[in-house]
Structure formats: structure tokens, C-alpha cells
Motif scaffolding. Sequence first.
Motif, PDB file in Angstrom:
ATOM      1  N   TYR A 337     -45.379   7.320  37.077  1.00  0.00           N
ATOM      2  CA  TYR A 337     -45.069   5.892  37.077  1.00  0.00           C
ATOM      3  C   TYR A 337     -45.047   5.315  38.498  1.00  0.00           C
ATOM      4  O   TYR A 337     -44.416   4.286  38.755  1.00  0.00           O
ATOM      5  CB  TYR A 337     -43.749   5.592  36.369  1.00  0.00           C
ATOM      6  N   GLY A 338     -45.738   5.975  39.403  1.00  0.00           N
ATOM      7  CA  GLY A 338     -45.831   5.461  40.775  1.00  0.00           C
ATOM      8  C   GLY A 338     -46.674   4.217  40.873  1.00  0.00           C
ATOM      9  O   GLY A 338     -46.623   3.497  41.874  1.00  0.00           O
ATOM     10  N   LEU A 339     -47.448   3.939  39.834  1.00  0.00           N
ATOM     11  CA  LEU A 339     -48.222   2.705  39.744  1.00  0.00           C
ATOM     12  C   LEU A 339     -47.739   1.935  38.525  1.00  0.00           C
ATOM     13  O   LEU A 339     -47.733   2.459  37.404  1.00  0.00           O
ATOM     14  CB  LEU A 339     -49.720   3.015  39.619  1.00  0.00           C
ATOM     15  N   LYS A 340     -47.296   0.684  38.744  1.00  0.00           N
ATOM     16  CA  LYS A 340     -46.852  -0.174  37.651  1.00  0.00           C
ATOM     17  C   LYS A 340     -47.687  -1.450  37.655  1.00  0.00           C
ATOM     18  O   LYS A 340     -47.854  -2.085  38.698  1.00  0.00           O
ATOM     19  CB  LYS A 340     -45.366  -0.518  37.796  1.00  0.00           C
ATOM     20  N   ILE A 341     -48.196  -1.798  36.485  1.00  0.00           N
ATOM     21  CA  ILE A 341     -49.039  -2.992  36.371  1.00  0.00           C
ATOM     22  C   ILE A 341     -48.362  -3.957  35.410  1.00  0.00           C
ATOM     23  O   ILE A 341     -48.063  -3.612  34.262  1.00  0.00           O
ATOM     24  CB  ILE A 341     -50.452  -2.633  35.905  1.00  0.00           C
ATOM     25  N   GLY A 342     -48.134  -5.179  35.897  1.00  0.00           N
ATOM     26  CA  GLY A 342     -47.340  -6.150  35.175  1.00  0.00           C
ATOM     27  C   GLY A 342     -48.007  -6.751  33.953  1.00  0.00           C
ATOM     28  O   GLY A 342     -49.237  -6.724  33.793  1.00  0.00           O
ATOM     29  N   LYS A 343     -47.195  -7.323  33.112  1.00  0.00           N
ATOM     30  CA  LYS A 343     -47.594  -7.898  31.827  1.00  0.00           C
ATOM     31  C   LYS A 343     -48.760  -8.874  31.976  1.00  0.00           C
ATOM     32  O   LYS A 343     -48.775  -9.716  32.871  1.00  0.00           O
ATOM     33  CB  LYS A 343     -46.396  -8.607  31.197  1.00  0.00           C
ATOM     34  N   GLY A 344     -49.739  -8.724  31.081  1.00  0.00           N
ATOM     35  CA  GLY A 344     -50.841  -9.674  31.015  1.00  0.00           C
ATOM     36  C   GLY A 344     -51.857  -9.563  32.137  1.00  0.00           C
ATOM     37  O   GLY A 344     -52.696 -10.451  32.294  1.00  0.00           O
ATOM     38  N   SER A 345     -51.809  -8.494  32.899  1.00  0.00           N
ATOM     39  CA  SER A 345     -52.756  -8.345  34.012  1.00  0.00           C
ATOM     40  C   SER A 345     -54.100  -7.817  33.525  1.00  0.00           C
ATOM     41  O   SER A 345     -54.216  -7.199  32.458  1.00  0.00           O
ATOM     42  CB  SER A 345     -52.189  -7.416  35.082  1.00  0.00           C
ATOM     43  N   VAL A 346     -55.123  -8.045  34.347  1.00  0.00           N
ATOM     44  CA  VAL A 346     -56.487  -7.615  34.041  1.00  0.00           C
ATOM     45  C   VAL A 346     -56.990  -6.734  35.177  1.00  0.00           C
ATOM     46  O   VAL A 346     -57.083  -7.189  36.323  1.00  0.00           O
ATOM     47  CB  VAL A 346     -57.429  -8.817  33.862  1.00  0.00           C
ATOM     48  N   VAL A 347     -57.288  -5.484  34.859  1.00  0.00           N
ATOM     49  CA  VAL A 347     -57.936  -4.586  35.817  1.00  0.00           C
ATOM     50  C   VAL A 347     -59.431  -4.636  35.509  1.00  0.00           C
ATOM     51  O   VAL A 347     -59.873  -4.192  34.440  1.00  0.00           O
ATOM     52  CB  VAL A 347     -57.404  -3.146  35.689  1.00  0.00           C
ATOM     53  N   MET A 348     -60.198  -5.196  36.417  1.00  0.00           N
ATOM     54  CA  MET A 348     -61.621  -5.400  36.171  1.00  0.00           C
ATOM     55  C   MET A 348     -62.347  -4.068  35.970  1.00  0.00           C
ATOM     56  O   MET A 348     -61.907  -3.023  36.461  1.00  0.00           O
ATOM     57  CB  MET A 348     -62.248  -6.158  37.339  1.00  0.00           C
ATOM     58  N   PRO A 349     -63.470  -4.090  35.247  1.00  0.00           N
ATOM     59  CA  PRO A 349     -64.240  -2.855  35.072  1.00  0.00           C
ATOM     60  C   PRO A 349     -64.585  -2.204  36.404  1.00  0.00           C
ATOM     61  O   PRO A 349     -64.848  -2.879  37.399  1.00  0.00           O
ATOM     62  CB  PRO A 349     -65.503  -3.343  34.354  1.00  0.00           C
ATOM     63  N   HIS A 350     -64.565  -0.874  36.407  1.00  0.00           N
ATOM     64  CA  HIS A 350     -64.984  -0.070  37.565  1.00  0.00           C
ATOM     65  C   HIS A 350     -64.114  -0.338  38.796  1.00  0.00           C
ATOM     66  O   HIS A 350     -64.593  -0.308  39.922  1.00  0.00           O
ATOM     67  CB  HIS A 350     -66.468  -0.307  37.853  1.00  0.00           C
ATOM     68  N   THR A 351     -62.842  -0.595  38.541  1.00  0.00           N
ATOM     69  CA  THR A 351     -61.855  -0.733  39.613  1.00  0.00           C
ATOM     70  C   THR A 351     -61.226   0.628  39.896  1.00  0.00           C
ATOM     71  O   THR A 351     -61.025   1.430  38.977  1.00  0.00           O
ATOM     72  CB  THR A 351     -60.774  -1.752  39.205  1.00  0.00           C
ATOM     73  N   ILE A 352     -60.910   0.890  41.156  1.00  0.00           N
ATOM     74  CA  ILE A 352     -60.235   2.120  41.551  1.00  0.00           C
ATOM     75  C   ILE A 352     -58.901   1.758  42.207  1.00  0.00           C
ATOM     76  O   ILE A 352     -58.872   1.021  43.193  1.00  0.00           O
ATOM     77  CB  ILE A 352     -61.096   2.943  42.527  1.00  0.00           C
TER      78      ILE A 352
END
Length: 465
Positions: A337-352
Motif C-alpha cells: 500500500y505504498g502507492l495510494k490512488i484516490g477515488k475517481g482517478s484515471v491512470v492512462m494506458p501504458h503509464t508507469i
Amino acid sequence: MKKYINLKKAIFKNIGYLLDKREVLHSLEEYVSKIKFISDYAVYGVAFPEINLGFQAKNSCLSGSYFLGKIEVLNSIIINSDLRGDELKRAGDVYQKGELEVPLCQDEKLLVQDSLFVDTLVHNCSHDLENLEVLLIKNTISLNWANIHGTSTRFSLILPLATVDLSIVSRSVVGEFSYVQGDLQGEIVEPGTILIKGAEFLFKYRHGDNLKHYVCFAENSLKGEIIDFLEGKREAFKNVFNTIPEEKSIAQGSFASPYAVYKGKVEVGENVLISQKAYLEDVFLGKGANAQENCYIINSYLFGYNVSAHGSKIINTFLEENVFVGFNSYLKAKDKYGLKIGKGSVVMPHTIIDVDKELEIPAGTVVWGIIRGKSDLTENSLSLEEFKKIKGKYSLGNLEFEGDGERFISAFAHRIEHILEANGAFFDGKKGRGHAQNTQKTSFHLLSSYTKGDYKGIMSDINLS
């Protein structure tokens, strides 16, 4: 092996003009000739009447692959791949594009002809207005962990970890770790390009030299951290299609494919879809979440209504509700859980996103590029509200955008909602059935190839109807 040799020559004859376009292709014929079939078996799933039934294969190798829906394979080599036809259109459906409405007279089929797939996923339906009843993939080479999603391809080469999405691709090369949504005609897409072409917007991003740490060709070999990760998990799938396993019992309205890999403690909520070739290890998937084909989710928590698109990798990550993780993205934190991504976010394709220290991405954020720490978010993210304000030309770091930002975000939001709906995330026991519910009673046919002699690796002709 007469048929195999003829097939291989036919493929190279039809796309031979491409071979001098990329240095890495010079060794491709040698690469193909050395392929070792890791399985003598393939699987065809039957979920009739929810999913169209029909499968034909002729003069082809289908080793270690999964097929579902109305599919025809002719003179092709399909290795460790997934051809998923549960979203093919049906007779009577009306395809709409703008003000144009086109009714279908017959059920759509997926036709693969004179092509080579290695570790490739094919899914969705045709968006070719001239041929809506056939999702046609012809004279195409698609290599390791590539995605062909709702895209017709002809005389084209799709390199490892590339995605072609909702498009028509003809006589083109799509470079490794590139994502394309928008038609291509006689183009070469450079490695690490993310290109989304819409009627009212253009999103273009190109990964820099730091992509080579994760994915690259070196000395005619595919290398990098992502490649090492995937190869390290290959053994877990070695015999996945050699048997017909028992159905898994999980939460109401959910489906966990018996052809996925489960390790450690895997907790699943209602209306969850886990597709074949997914890899899950010590994870929680909340209500309405999904793990699509070729996803790897490890030591992570998905709160609910999360989309893990084809090929995404999620490691030591906490996703709040309604987070979208795009095709072939790579999310990794050093600690759980060292990376947390908030509600409703969009991680674009092919993101690192690859972080050693804790990182929290705020709710309602769109993220792209390569993120190694908090400072990288400055040039590789915007809040959804800020993105909506973009009008005309805009640039930030390696991103070039042109058009209507609000239309772009709206299109993404609409698509995410459609994916959740199609996967059955909103099923209430009566309404809202999707893939998680429609594939629960799937039966499987185990298909065996010749194991000896001149035709080793080739299936006998098959017709299931």
C-alpha cells in the motif's frame, strides 16, 4: 512440417515490405522458428445462449490459448493467446456512430487469417463501418503481451506490449509499449507512444529514454523490468489449459475464471469479474471490481468499481473506489500500500508508476507517463477539473494535447461506465447482467493438437456449432 513452413512463408511474404523498417525485425523469422509450444492444448468456452456459439479452425496452431464466442481461425499460429468474443455484436443490433445508424443482419464473428499471435489478447467488436459483422485480423503479426481491442488489422505488425484500441490498422507498425486509439494507414508508431485521436481532441505522449529500463529491444532481445516481471510469472501459467478444472465458488454475482492463477489470500466481493490469464496474489477485490486478461494484481486492495484493464500490473497498491487503470500500465510500490490512488482517478494506458517512497495521488486525478516520485506528478498529471478547462493547444512535459479537454474527460468517463456495466458491476440480482454473470455457467472444450510427427503443434480441423 509442410503446413507450418508454408504458413510461415505466407505471413512474411505479405508483410515483407515492413521488415526493413525496424532493425529488430531482421531476426523475427528466426525467432518464430524457435518458438517452443508450451502446451499441446487449447480451450473453447461455451456460454450459450448468453454468448454466441461457433468455432472453426483450419490448418492452424492454437497452443495454450483460450477462445470464447463466434470465432474462425484460418492458416494461423495462435500461441498462449486469448480470443474473447463475448462482446461481438448480434443480428438485430444497431451500431451507431454520430447520427449514422447501421443495423446488423447477422451475428458478428471474429476472423483471424494468415496471422501469428504470441501472448496476444483479442477482445471486443469491430468498429469498421464497412465490415461491422466481421472483426477481421488478417496478415498480422502480434507479439508478446500485445492487445488488439476492438480493432481490425491488416498487413500490420504489433510489437510487444503494444495496444491497438477501437481502431482500424492497415499496413502499419505499432512500436513496443505503444498505445493507439485512432485509425492508422501506412504509419510507424514509435516505441512508447500514447496516441488517442478523437473527433474533438488529440492526446499524444511519448515516453523518454527512461522507458528503456522497463521495456526495450537490445541485441535483438526484449529486455527490461516489466519483461523480467512477466517472464518470472510465466511458469505459473505453464499448465493452465491442460485440464478442465472445477468451477470456483465465490461471492454472489461474481465470476472467477478457473483459468486464472490464484495465490495466497484472495478475497472477492459481489459482481467481480476475474478473467482467464489473470494473476492474483494476496488481494482484495471489492464490489464491482474487475481483473481482466493478463492482469497481475499482487499485495493490493481494490476498494470497488475499479477497472484493471487488459495487461495492467498492480503491485503493493491501494485503489480507492472507481479508479481506472489503463491497458498495460505498471503500478508498483516498494512496500504494501505504498502507492495510494484516490477515488475517481484515471491512470492512462501504458503509464508507469514505480515508487520506493510512499506516494498518494489525490482523488479525481488523471495520470500519465513515468512516475518515480511525487515531483514527477508536476509534468505527468492534472486534476480532472483542470483538464476539462483545456481548449485548443496545450503542452505539459512530453504531453501534447489539442482540442476540447472536457470532451476528452467526458469520453473517458463514459467508457469507464460502459466497461463496468458490460462486466456486470451494477447487477442487482435481476437487471444489469454482464460478463461476471453471463460466464458463470461456461462449459469448456479441451482441444488437443498433434503431439508427434510432421504436424506436431497443429490442430486437426475443428468445427463447433
